[in-house]
Design a protein around this motif. Structure first.
Motif, PDB file in Angstrom:
ATOM      1  N   ARG A 279       0.838  -1.216   0.000  1.00 58.68           N
ATOM      2  CA  ARG A 279       0.000   0.000   0.000  1.00 58.68           C
ATOM      3  C   ARG A 279       0.869   1.261   0.000  1.00 58.68           C
ATOM      4  N   TRP A 280       1.973   1.261   0.751  1.00 60.49           N
ATOM      5  CA  TRP A 280       2.812   2.471   0.790  1.00 60.49           C
ATOM      6  C   TRP A 280       3.309   2.824  -0.611  1.00 60.49           C
ATOM      7  N   PHE A 281       3.674   1.821  -1.366  1.00 62.90           N
ATOM      8  CA  PHE A 281       4.217   2.119  -2.700  1.00 62.90           C
ATOM      9  C   PHE A 281       3.099   2.520  -3.666  1.00 62.90           C
ATOM     10  N   GLN A 282       1.991   1.833  -3.535  1.00 68.45           N
ATOM     11  CA  GLN A 282       0.856   2.207  -4.396  1.00 68.45           C
ATOM     12  C   GLN A 282       0.430   3.640  -4.096  1.00 68.45           C
ATOM     13  N   ASP A 283       0.366   4.006  -2.818  1.00 66.60           N
ATOM     14  CA  ASP A 283       0.025   5.388  -2.445  1.00 66.60           C
ATOM     15  C   ASP A 283       1.054   6.354  -3.024  1.00 66.60           C
ATOM     16  N   ALA A 284       2.316   5.957  -2.975  1.00 66.09           N
ATOM     17  CA  ALA A 284       3.373   6.832  -3.487  1.00 66.09           C
ATOM     18  C   ALA A 284       3.218   7.035  -4.993  1.00 66.09           C
ATOM     19  N   LEU A 285       2.944   5.945  -5.693  1.00 67.81           N
ATOM     20  CA  LEU A 285       2.777   6.060  -7.158  1.00 67.81           C
ATOM     21  C   LEU A 285       1.600   6.965  -7.500  1.00 67.81           C
ATOM     22  N   ASN A 286       0.559   6.894  -6.668  1.00 67.35           N
ATOM     23  CA  ASN A 286      -0.649   7.683  -6.937  1.00 67.35           C
ATOM     24  C   ASN A 286      -0.570   9.098  -6.375  1.00 67.35           C
ATOM     25  N   SER A 287       0.588   9.470  -5.847  1.00 67.95           N
ATOM     26  CA  SER A 287       0.739  10.819  -5.290  1.00 67.95           C
ATOM     27  C   SER A 287       1.755  11.588  -6.125  1.00 67.95           C
ATOM     28  N   LYS A 288       1.776  12.870  -5.896  1.00 66.68           N
ATOM     29  CA  LYS A 288       2.627  13.741  -6.729  1.00 66.68           C
ATOM     30  C   LYS A 288       4.097  13.654  -6.314  1.00 66.68           C
ATOM     31  N   PRO A 289       5.004  13.927  -7.246  1.00 66.11           N
ATOM     32  CA  PRO A 289       6.411  14.078  -6.864  1.00 66.11           C
ATOM     33  C   PRO A 289       6.526  15.088  -5.721  1.00 66.11           C
ATOM     34  N   GLY A 290       7.339  14.778  -4.748  1.00 61.31           N
ATOM     35  CA  GLY A 290       7.523  15.682  -3.608  1.00 61.31           C
ATOM     36  C   GLY A 290       6.523  15.456  -2.482  1.00 61.31           C
ATOM     37  N   SER A 291       5.534  14.593  -2.704  1.00 63.36           N
ATOM     38  CA  SER A 291       4.516  14.367  -1.663  1.00 63.36           C
ATOM     39  C   SER A 291       5.086  13.544  -0.509  1.00 63.36           C
ATOM     40  N   LYS A 292       4.375  13.564   0.608  1.00 62.19           N
ATOM     41  CA  LYS A 292       4.875  12.780   1.755  1.00 62.19           C
ATOM     42  C   LYS A 292       4.796  11.279   1.469  1.00 62.19           C
ATOM     43  N   GLU A 293       3.879  10.880   0.613  1.00 57.75           N
ATOM     44  CA  GLU A 293       3.779   9.448   0.257  1.00 57.75           C
ATOM     45  C   GLU A 293       5.049   9.005  -0.481  1.00 57.75           C
ATOM     46  N   ARG A 294       5.570   9.885  -1.346  1.00 60.20           N
ATOM     47  CA  ARG A 294       6.786   9.481  -2.088  1.00 60.20           C
ATOM     48  C   ARG A 294       8.014   9.430  -1.185  1.00 60.20           C
ATOM     49  N   GLU A 295       7.924  10.153  -0.076  1.00 56.35           N
ATOM     50  CA  GLU A 295       9.054  10.170   0.862  1.00 56.35           C
ATOM     51  C   GLU A 295       9.282   8.819   1.539  1.00 56.35           C
ATOM     52  N   TYR A 296       8.337   7.887   1.399  1.00 58.17           N
ATOM     53  CA  TYR A 296       8.562   6.548   1.950  1.00 58.17           C
ATOM     54  C   TYR A 296       9.649   5.803   1.169  1.00 58.17           C
ATOM     55  N   TYR A 297       9.857   6.211  -0.047  1.00 61.26           N
ATOM     56  CA  TYR A 297      10.783   5.512  -0.943  1.00 61.26           C
ATOM     57  C   TYR A 297      11.802   6.516  -1.478  1.00 61.26           C
ATOM     58  N   HIS A 298      12.635   6.058  -2.383  1.00 59.81           N
ATOM     59  CA  HIS A 298      13.600   6.963  -3.019  1.00 59.81           C
ATOM     60  C   HIS A 298      13.111   7.281  -4.424  1.00 59.81           C
ATOM     61  N   PHE A 299      12.279   8.280  -4.534  1.00 58.80           N
ATOM     62  CA  PHE A 299      11.858   8.772  -5.852  1.00 58.80           C
ATOM     63  C   PHE A 299      12.740   9.966  -6.207  1.00 58.80           C
ATOM     64  N   LYS A 300      13.268   9.985  -7.414  1.00 58.11           N
ATOM     65  CA  LYS A 300      14.158  11.077  -7.825  1.00 58.11           C
ATOM     66  C   LYS A 300      13.871  11.430  -9.277  1.00 58.11           C
ATOM     67  N   ASN A 301      14.224  12.685  -9.616  1.00 58.76           N
ATOM     68  CA  ASN A 301      14.172  13.041 -11.033  1.00 58.76           C
ATOM     69  C   ASN A 301      15.408  12.471 -11.709  1.00 58.76           C
ATOM     70  N   GLY A 302      15.273  12.174 -12.979  1.00 56.14           N
ATOM     71  CA  GLY A 302      16.392  11.598 -13.709  1.00 56.14           C
ATOM     72  C   GLY A 302      17.357  12.667 -14.202  1.00 56.14           C
ATOM     73  N   LEU A 303      18.449  12.204 -14.769  1.00 55.40           N
ATOM     74  CA  LEU A 303      19.435  13.107 -15.366  1.00 55.40           C
ATOM     75  C   LEU A 303      19.117  13.239 -16.862  1.00 55.40           C
ATOM     76  N   GLY A 304      19.899  14.044 -17.532  1.00 57.90           N
ATOM     77  CA  GLY A 304      19.655  14.258 -18.977  1.00 57.90           C
ATOM     78  C   GLY A 304      18.672  15.399 -19.170  1.00 57.90           C
ATOM     79  N   ASP A 305      18.558  15.858 -20.410  1.00 61.93           N
ATOM     80  CA  ASP A 305      17.722  17.038 -20.696  1.00 61.93           C
ATOM     81  C   ASP A 305      16.288  16.844 -20.239  1.00 61.93           C
ATOM     82  N   ASN A 306      15.782  15.642 -20.398  1.00 63.73           N
ATOM     83  CA  ASN A 306      14.381  15.391 -20.052  1.00 63.73           C
ATOM     84  C   ASN A 306      14.223  14.384 -18.926  1.00 63.73           C
TER      85      ASN A 306
END
Ligand code: GLC
Length: 544
Positions: free
Chosen positions: A116-143
């Motif tokens: 559930r924690w990961f599903q909540d994280a996927l369904n939440s916005k970047p920077g949300s407290k749900e994503r803070e349960y895991y290591h979500f990061k923006n990628g490198l490169g132009d896009n």
């Protein structure tokens, strides 16, 4: 040369023999070909008869089984494949009535992507407290099309997977096993509640999965020598940013306090892959893990120089902090010792599995060495871990057809690395049906090799020279002589490797020819003596 002095005061985890149960392959009570908790409960008498002190159960939690349950979707429930919480309670109750302790597997580095924690994280916005349960990061490169850093997965391929909105998440193992963010206090409190949930149910302790991976260096910098070490590390070099970071220790200190707030002797064993052992000693200081697996010993291979120095290093390191050393030759991640010693396959933990097209092990020689190695190991003071089926002398399944393989290592490397399925094959109980009694229906999630039939437990029970009766005799002696709680001192015996534990002399013959034994009363040998000589590869105990 190390010496070890016996430690006063009995604690089961210091000296016990802990038997690893891999639930999906132990015993199947439902007939679906996958072992389950009731199957374990029904067979507990066999383990009492074998003479072990405790069980460690590999994961049985709710899980999509992408990594055989090491991908947990709910830490506080039992997967229907294995039964129910009521079945677990029954198992605990029955085990305790039979004086068997029970440790369970805790998998805190990562969850399943179905949690559930990961599903909540996927369904939440970047920077949300749900994503803070895991290591979500923006990628490198132009896009942001490139992974955030150069880390690799232990199972092959990159350690990052991109999600739909373009962010990447970290997984040191399979992409279905996202790594938790242990900097987040919410993750910490969730796990404290999980520990309590199981301690309240009476468990005697935890085997903690991948604890050395939990803390990551701030900012997740690149692995400085990824080209040489791949996903891993090189002993003696600086710790890469994902392995054994100092900041991890405070977590285990908190856990230790929780365990100690419960009555009885609850213990934690860390699957900490930390080398050299002088570094590992930091993990078993008196307020952290009670013990860790001894990968130095497991990986040494069976040769005199490596075993001697592994034992020396173990006592030096663990005694320096008052922790027991552990000893282990098998688990569900490495090739079984019969096959490993019957071929030349190198480090146990580096094995990628043996397949039908590879040179096959000589399991007969392998079994002789394995029995000698086990007897030698069981004489050492400290806790010893056994893996289900080794008491039957089971070899790995080294001719398993690829179509059966389920290890994510196999799948993620397109079959280049065969993985660990060979050591995870269901146990043969009673010679007969397709799975030799593992399941009444004959079903079995991995097929057994043909050699398992004759090795079935019922074929060995009460058969004087069987591997099973040999393990039973060894465990009986270890218990009677209190070897687990004992002392250690090398003894110079010329060409034989020998040590003394109390009044027992423990001897191994590493040479290829039989050797004369010193004076003493023979208590047990791993192979029959010939005209008073100890055969090649054999071990024995002498009373002196
Ligand atoms: C441990 C387990 C292994 C699992 C891995 C990831 O090493 O023993 O089976 O695949 O962690 O959880």
């Amino acid at each position: 040369m190390a010496r070890h002095i016996a430690i006063e005061g009995y604690k089961w985890w210091r000296s016990g023999v802990i038997y690893q149960i891999y639930p999906r392959s132990f015993a199947d009570s439902s007939g679906d070909g996958i072992g389950d908790l009731r199957g374990i409960t029904q067979r507990l008498d066999v383990l009492v008869d074998l003479g072990v002190d405790a069980l460690w159960l590999s994961p049985f939690y709710t899980s999509p089984q992408k990594d055989a349950g090491y991908d947990v979707a709910d830490y506080c429930d039992v997967d229907p494949l294995f039964g129910t919480l009521a079945d677990f309670d029954e198992l605990m109750k029955t085990a305790h009535l039979k004086n068997l302790r029970v440790m369970i597997d805790l998998v805190p580095n990562h969850t399943s992507d179905q949690h559930r924690w990961f599903q909540d994280a996927l369904n939440s916005k970047p920077g949300s407290k749900e994503r803070e349960y895991y290591h979500f990061k923006n990628g490198l490169g132009d896009n942001g099309e490139l992974p955030p850093n150069n880390w690799l997965s232990m199972f092959g391929g990159p350690a990052w997977t991109r999600c739909e909105d373009g962010q990447w998440f970290l997984h040191l193992f399979d992409s279905s096993q996202p790594d938790l963010n242990w900097e987040n206090p919410l993750v910490r409190s969730e796990f404290e509640a999980i520990l309590r949930f199981w301690l309240d149910r009476g468990v005697d302790g935890f085997r903690v999965d991948q604890p050395h991976a939990m803390a990551k260096a701030a900012g997740l910098p690149d692995h400085p020598y990824v080209d040489e070490a791949g996903a891993g590390f090189i002993e003696g070099r600086e710790a890469p940013p994902m392995w054994f970071q100092d900041s991890v220790h405070e977590i285990f200190r908190d856990w230790r306090k929780i365990l100690e707030s419960y009555p009885g002797q609850r213990a934690m064993c860390g699957e900490a892959y930390v080398l050299p052992l002088s570094l590992m000693a930091l993990w078993v200081r008196p307020d952290e893990f009670h013990q860790t697996f001894n990968f130095r010993f497991l990986d040494a291979g069976w040769n005199e120089a490596a075993i001697t120095s592994a034992i020396d290093e173990s006592f030096e390191a663990f005694d320096s902090v008052g922790a027991p050393s552990t000893w282990v030759l098998n688990n569900h991640d490495v090739m079984r010792h019969v096959s490993r010693f019957g071929g030349n396959y190198g480090r146990a933990t580096a094995s990628d599995g043996i397949g039908i097209n590879d040179p096959q092990p000589d399991n007969e020689t392998g079994l002789a060495i394995a029995k000698g190695a086990t007897l030698f190991m069981l004489g050492l003071p400290g806790a010893s871990y056994l893996y289900q089926g080794e008491e039957l002398g089971l070899p790995d399944h080294t001719t398993l057809e690829d179509e059966y393989r389920q290890d994510p290592t196999f799948l993620r490397t397109n079959g280049k690395r065969l993985g660990r399925d060979g050591s995870r094959v269901p146990l043969p109980w009673e010679k007969g049906n397709q799975s030799n009694g593992f399941s009444e229906t004959g079903a079995s999630w991995l097929p057994q090799p043909s050699s398992y039939k004759a090795l079935s437990r019922d074929q060995q029970l009460n058969v004087a020279d069987s591997t099973l009766e040999f393990y039973k005799a060894a465990l009986r002696l270890r218990n009677e002589l209190k070897l687990g709680e004992g002392s250690f001192d090398w003894v110079n015996q010329g060409e034989l490797l020998s040590y003394k534990n109390g009044e027992t002399l423990i001897i191994h013959n590493f040479s290829d020819i039989p050797k004369r034994l010193p004076a003493g009363r023979l208590l047990l040998a791993s192979a029959e003596l010939f005209e008073g000589l100890l055969p090649a590869h054999a071990s024995c105990y002498l009373k002196v």
